[in-house]
Design a protein around this motif. Structure first.
Motif, short mmCIF file in Angstrom:
data_model
loop_
_atom_site.label_atom_id
_atom_site.label_comp_id
_atom_site.label_asym_id
_atom_site.label_seq_id
_atom_site.Cartn_x
_atom_site.Cartn_y
_atom_site.Cartn_z
N LEU A 98 0.84 -1.20 0.00
CA LEU A 98 0.00 0.00 0.00
C LEU A 98 0.87 1.25 0.00
N THR A 99 0.35 2.31 -0.55
CA THR A 99 1.07 3.58 -0.59
C THR A 99 0.05 4.71 -0.51
N HIS A 100 0.53 5.90 -0.42
CA HIS A 100 -0.36 7.06 -0.39
C HIS A 100 -0.99 7.24 -1.78
N SER A 101 -2.01 8.05 -1.83
CA SER A 101 -2.69 8.34 -3.09
C SER A 101 -1.82 9.24 -3.96
N LYS A 102 -1.53 8.78 -5.16
CA LYS A 102 -0.78 9.61 -6.12
C LYS A 102 -1.68 10.69 -6.71
N VAL A 103 -2.99 10.55 -6.53
CA VAL A 103 -3.93 11.57 -6.98
C VAL A 103 -3.92 12.75 -6.00
N ASP A 104 -4.06 12.43 -4.71
CA ASP A 104 -4.09 13.48 -3.70
C ASP A 104 -2.71 14.03 -3.38
N PHE A 105 -1.70 13.20 -3.50
CA PHE A 105 -0.32 13.60 -3.19
C PHE A 105 0.58 13.18 -4.35
N ALA A 106 0.53 13.98 -5.40
CA ALA A 106 1.29 13.65 -6.62
C ALA A 106 2.78 13.69 -6.36
N PRO A 107 3.53 12.83 -7.05
CA PRO A 107 4.98 12.86 -6.89
C PRO A 107 5.55 14.16 -7.46
N PRO A 108 6.72 14.57 -6.99
CA PRO A 108 7.31 15.80 -7.52
C PRO A 108 7.65 15.67 -8.99
N SER A 109 7.62 16.78 -9.70
CA SER A 109 7.94 16.74 -11.13
C SER A 109 9.41 16.43 -11.35
N THR A 110 10.25 16.81 -10.41
CA THR A 110 11.68 16.52 -10.51
C THR A 110 12.13 15.83 -9.23
N ILE A 111 12.72 14.67 -9.37
CA ILE A 111 13.23 13.93 -8.22
C ILE A 111 14.58 14.54 -7.82
N ILE A 112 14.70 14.96 -6.58
CA ILE A 112 15.94 15.58 -6.11
C ILE A 112 16.49 14.83 -4.89
N ASP A 113 16.36 13.51 -4.90
CA ASP A 113 16.84 12.71 -3.78
C ASP A 113 18.32 12.95 -3.51
N ASP A 114 19.11 13.12 -4.57
CA ASP A 114 20.55 13.31 -4.37
C ASP A 114 20.82 14.55 -3.52
N ARG A 115 20.05 15.61 -3.72
CA ARG A 115 20.23 16.82 -2.91
C ARG A 115 19.83 16.56 -1.46
#
Length: 138
Positions: free
Chosen positions: A108-125
């Protein structure tokens, strides 16, 4: 059951926020400031008995059918209380861990509709700020 009545406002806020007042018989405290470092070290017998006595009052006087430990600072008392009370005792730490395990196991995960992923992944930062280097698997 809580250690300290000064924490009452936290419980009341959650009861308000989650509309659970009708599920709560009472909030009872032994009025001893918790020692979050040593917890019950050397005071187990006294503290376990005080918490259990207060929980028994919640059952006898307030009609509680279940006892919920107010925080994980009391986790050491859970087994003792469960063995000495006629009502189930819920220890929030193990419950939270099992709930998290279940969510992960079910995928299970959060709703991607209500909590959309960021447009740019900045995990390295993020990881660089956290002091984590290349050893973080992606």
């Amino acid at each position: 059951i809580t250690m300290w009545d000064k924490w009452r406002h936290l419980y009341e806020k959650n009861l308000d926020q989650y509309h659970l007042w009708d599920k709560c018989a009472s909030i009872r405290a032994v009025d001893i400031p918790p020692d979050v470092e040593a917890l019950f070290s050397g005071k187990e017998e006294e503290m376990f008995r005080k918490l259990t006595d207060e929980a028994q009052k919640a059952i006898d006087e307030d009609g509680a059918g279940v006892i919920l430990l107010g925080s994980t600072t009391m986790h050491e008392a859970g087994d003792y209380m469960a063995a000495h009370l006629p009502a189930p005792v819920i220890n929030p730490g193990p419950v939270a861990i099992k709930l998290a395990e279940t969510i992960v196991q079910l995928g299970l995960t959060h709703s991607k509709v209500d909590f959309a992923p960021p447009s740019t992944i900045i995990d390295d930062r993020f990881f660089s700020l956290a002091g984590v280097g290349d050893e973080v698997p992606v």
